[in-house]
Design a protein around this motif. Structure first.
Motif, PDB file in Angstrom:
ATOM      1  N   ILE A   1       0.851  -1.206   0.000  1.00 36.94           N
ATOM      2  CA  ILE A   1       0.000   0.000   0.000  1.00 36.94           C
ATOM      3  C   ILE A   1       0.879   1.246   0.000  1.00 36.94           C
ATOM      4  CG2 ILE A   1      -1.580   1.363   1.443  1.00 36.94           C
ATOM      5  CD1 ILE A   1      -2.883  -1.365   2.249  1.00 36.94           C
ATOM      6  N   ALA A   2       1.890   1.258   0.846  1.00 35.16           N
ATOM      7  CA  ALA A   2       2.790   2.414   0.912  1.00 35.16           C
ATOM      8  C   ALA A   2       3.496   2.646  -0.415  1.00 35.16           C
ATOM      9  CB  ALA A   2       3.814   2.223   2.036  1.00 35.16           C
ATOM     10  N   LEU A   3       3.939   1.583  -1.046  1.00 31.32           N
ATOM     11  CA  LEU A   3       4.613   1.716  -2.343  1.00 31.32           C
ATOM     12  C   LEU A   3       3.675   2.298  -3.396  1.00 31.32           C
ATOM     13  CD1 LEU A   3       6.620  -1.640  -2.329  1.00 31.32           C
ATOM     14  CD2 LEU A   3       7.578   0.675  -2.187  1.00 31.32           C
ATOM     15  N   LYS A   4       2.425   1.861  -3.377  1.00 30.88           N
ATOM     16  CA  LYS A   4       1.443   2.369  -4.347  1.00 30.88           C
ATOM     17  C   LYS A   4       1.093   3.825  -4.056  1.00 30.88           C
ATOM     18  CE  LYS A   4      -0.388  -2.078  -5.645  1.00 30.88           C
ATOM     19  NZ  LYS A   4      -1.500  -2.989  -5.750  1.00 30.88           N
ATOM     20  N   LEU A   5       0.967   4.164  -2.787  1.00 31.18           N
ATOM     21  CA  LEU A   5       0.688   5.558  -2.428  1.00 31.18           C
ATOM     22  C   LEU A   5       1.867   6.451  -2.794  1.00 31.18           C
ATOM     23  CD1 LEU A   5      -1.052   5.057   1.041  1.00 31.18           C
ATOM     24  CD2 LEU A   5      -2.153   5.752  -1.101  1.00 31.18           C
ATOM     25  N   ALA A   6       3.075   5.969  -2.556  1.00 29.64           N
ATOM     26  CA  ALA A   6       4.271   6.736  -2.894  1.00 29.64           C
ATOM     27  C   ALA A   6       4.372   6.956  -4.407  1.00 29.64           C
ATOM     28  CB  ALA A   6       5.521   6.033  -2.372  1.00 29.64           C
ATOM     29  N   ALA A   7       3.852   6.000  -5.164  1.00 34.13           N
ATOM     30  CA  ALA A   7       3.897   6.103  -6.630  1.00 34.13           C
ATOM     31  C   ALA A   7       2.801   7.007  -7.182  1.00 34.13           C
ATOM     32  CB  ALA A   7       3.794   4.708  -7.239  1.00 34.13           C
ATOM     33  N   GLY A   8       1.920   7.498  -6.303  1.00 36.27           N
ATOM     34  CA  GLY A   8       0.930   8.460  -6.777  1.00 36.27           C
ATOM     35  C   GLY A   8      -0.525   8.110  -6.532  1.00 36.27           C
ATOM     36  N   ALA A   9      -0.813   6.965  -5.926  1.00 35.62           N
ATOM     37  CA  ALA A   9      -2.211   6.628  -5.627  1.00 35.62           C
ATOM     38  C   ALA A   9      -2.781   7.659  -4.653  1.00 35.62           C
ATOM     39  CB  ALA A   9      -2.315   5.226  -5.030  1.00 35.62           C
ATOM     40  N   SER A  10      -4.067   7.901  -4.771  1.00 36.76           N
ATOM     41  CA  SER A  10      -4.720   8.938  -3.967  1.00 36.76           C
ATOM     42  C   SER A  10      -5.468   8.356  -2.779  1.00 36.76           C
ATOM     43  CB  SER A  10      -5.716   9.712  -4.831  1.00 36.76           C
ATOM     44  OG  SER A  10      -5.050  10.360  -5.882  1.00 36.76           O
ATOM     45  N   CYS A  11      -5.743   9.246  -1.817  1.00 35.32           N
ATOM     46  CA  CYS A  11      -6.498   8.905  -0.614  1.00 35.32           C
ATOM     47  C   CYS A  11      -7.830   9.655  -0.624  1.00 35.32           C
ATOM     48  CB  CYS A  11      -5.721   9.298   0.643  1.00 35.32           C
ATOM     49  SG  CYS A  11      -4.238   8.336   0.918  1.00 35.32           S
ATOM     50  N   HIS A  12      -8.764   9.130   0.143  1.00 39.45           N
ATOM     51  CA  HIS A  12     -10.080   9.751   0.250  1.00 39.45           C
ATOM     52  C   HIS A  12     -10.004  11.124   0.907  1.00 39.45           C
ATOM     53  CE1 HIS A  12     -12.479   6.314  -1.011  1.00 39.45           C
ATOM     54  NE2 HIS A  12     -11.645   5.557  -0.331  1.00 39.45           N
TER      55      HIS A  12
ATOM     56  N   GLY B   1      -1.411  10.468  -1.413  1.00 40.06           N
ATOM     57  CA  GLY B   1      -1.188   9.499  -0.352  1.00 40.06           C
ATOM     58  C   GLY B   1       0.248   9.437   0.105  1.00 40.06           C
ATOM     59  N   ARG B   2       1.057  10.398  -0.310  1.00 42.03           N
ATOM     60  CA  ARG B   2       2.490  10.317  -0.005  1.00 42.03           C
ATOM     61  C   ARG B   2       2.806  10.474   1.476  1.00 42.03           C
ATOM     62  NH1 ARG B   2       4.732  12.695  -5.623  1.00 42.03           N
ATOM     63  NH2 ARG B   2       4.535  10.686  -6.674  1.00 42.03           N
ATOM     64  N   ASP B   3       2.087  11.337   2.176  1.00 48.63           N
ATOM     65  CA  ASP B   3       2.330  11.476   3.621  1.00 48.63           C
ATOM     66  C   ASP B   3       1.953  10.187   4.345  1.00 48.63           C
ATOM     67  OD1 ASP B   3       3.299  14.049   3.385  1.00 48.63           O
ATOM     68  OD2 ASP B   3       1.372  14.991   3.833  1.00 48.63           O
ATOM     69  N   LEU B   4       0.825   9.607   3.944  1.00 48.80           N
ATOM     70  CA  LEU B   4       0.413   8.331   4.534  1.00 48.80           C
ATOM     71  C   LEU B   4       1.443   7.258   4.207  1.00 48.80           C
ATOM     72  CD1 LEU B   4      -1.549   6.531   6.078  1.00 48.80           C
ATOM     73  CD2 LEU B   4      -2.904   6.321   3.968  1.00 48.80           C
TER      74      LEU B   4
END
Length: 183
Positions: free
Chosen positions: A103-114, A127-130
């Motif tokens: 999950i962290a790798l995907k968020l770091a690559a640009g996935a978004s959070c709600h 999602g980079r801070d998360l």
């Protein structure tokens, strides 16, 4: 439509219409069939309607897996964390942290959070801070494991991408010190 249960709002579609075991089994069958929507519905029903039951604890894990498979990464991370908090010795401990690292790798690559962290709102926030928080959580949970090495490298790369070179260098050096033989 929402109702109040235990002092919190719940979606009435997640109120049990079957027994705990029947909802749980339907969730397992949906997972096997890769029907993530149905799995989310069944396991969420178990976690909402049968909160204190042993199977409800396992349902948290499987709910998070189904949410992960749907691409709802920040919600899945939250449910995985809830699973870890609720269990003294979680059966899926290492698997949870493998999912969290991914999950962290995907968020770091640009996935978004709600928006505001609410599942019902659109995914518009970075999602980079998360991701950084999750990388640190994984590295802390498995200090001498390859998961920690991967988490430290992921954090260092993200910090570099964000232009925080000092912290990136410090994190890379930490990874090198802690895991000198790791590729």
């Amino acid at each position: 439509v929402f109702a109040v249960k235990g002092g919190r709002f719940i979606n009435t579609k997640n109120v049990a219409t079957l027994s705990l075991e029947e909802h749980y089994q339907k969730g397992v069958e949906a997972l096997k069939a890769r029907d993530w929507d149905e799995a989310v519905h069944q396991f969420r029903t178990v976690t909402v309607s049968f909160e204190g039951a042993t199977l409800a604890l396992e349902a948290h894990y499987y709910l998070a897996v189904a949410l992960y498979e749907q691409g709802d990464l920040d919600t899945a991370n939250g449910i995985f964390s809830e699973y870890l908090k609720r269990s003294n010795s979680p059966a899926h401990f290492e698997d949870v942290y493998r999912y969290k690292l991914d999950i962290a790798l995907k968020l770091a690559a640009g996935a978004s959070c709600h928006l505001f962290g609410y599942e019902s709102l659109p995914k518009v926030f970075s999602g980079r801070d998360l991701a950084l928080d999750i990388f640190n959580e994984v590295a802390s949970a498995f200090p001498n494991h390859d998961l920690a090495a991967s988490a430290l490298i992921g954090a260092a790369e993200l910090l570099y991408d964000q232009g925080d070179l000092d912290r990136s260098i410090e994190t890379y050096q930490s990874a090198i010190r802690r895991f000198p033989g790791s590729s």
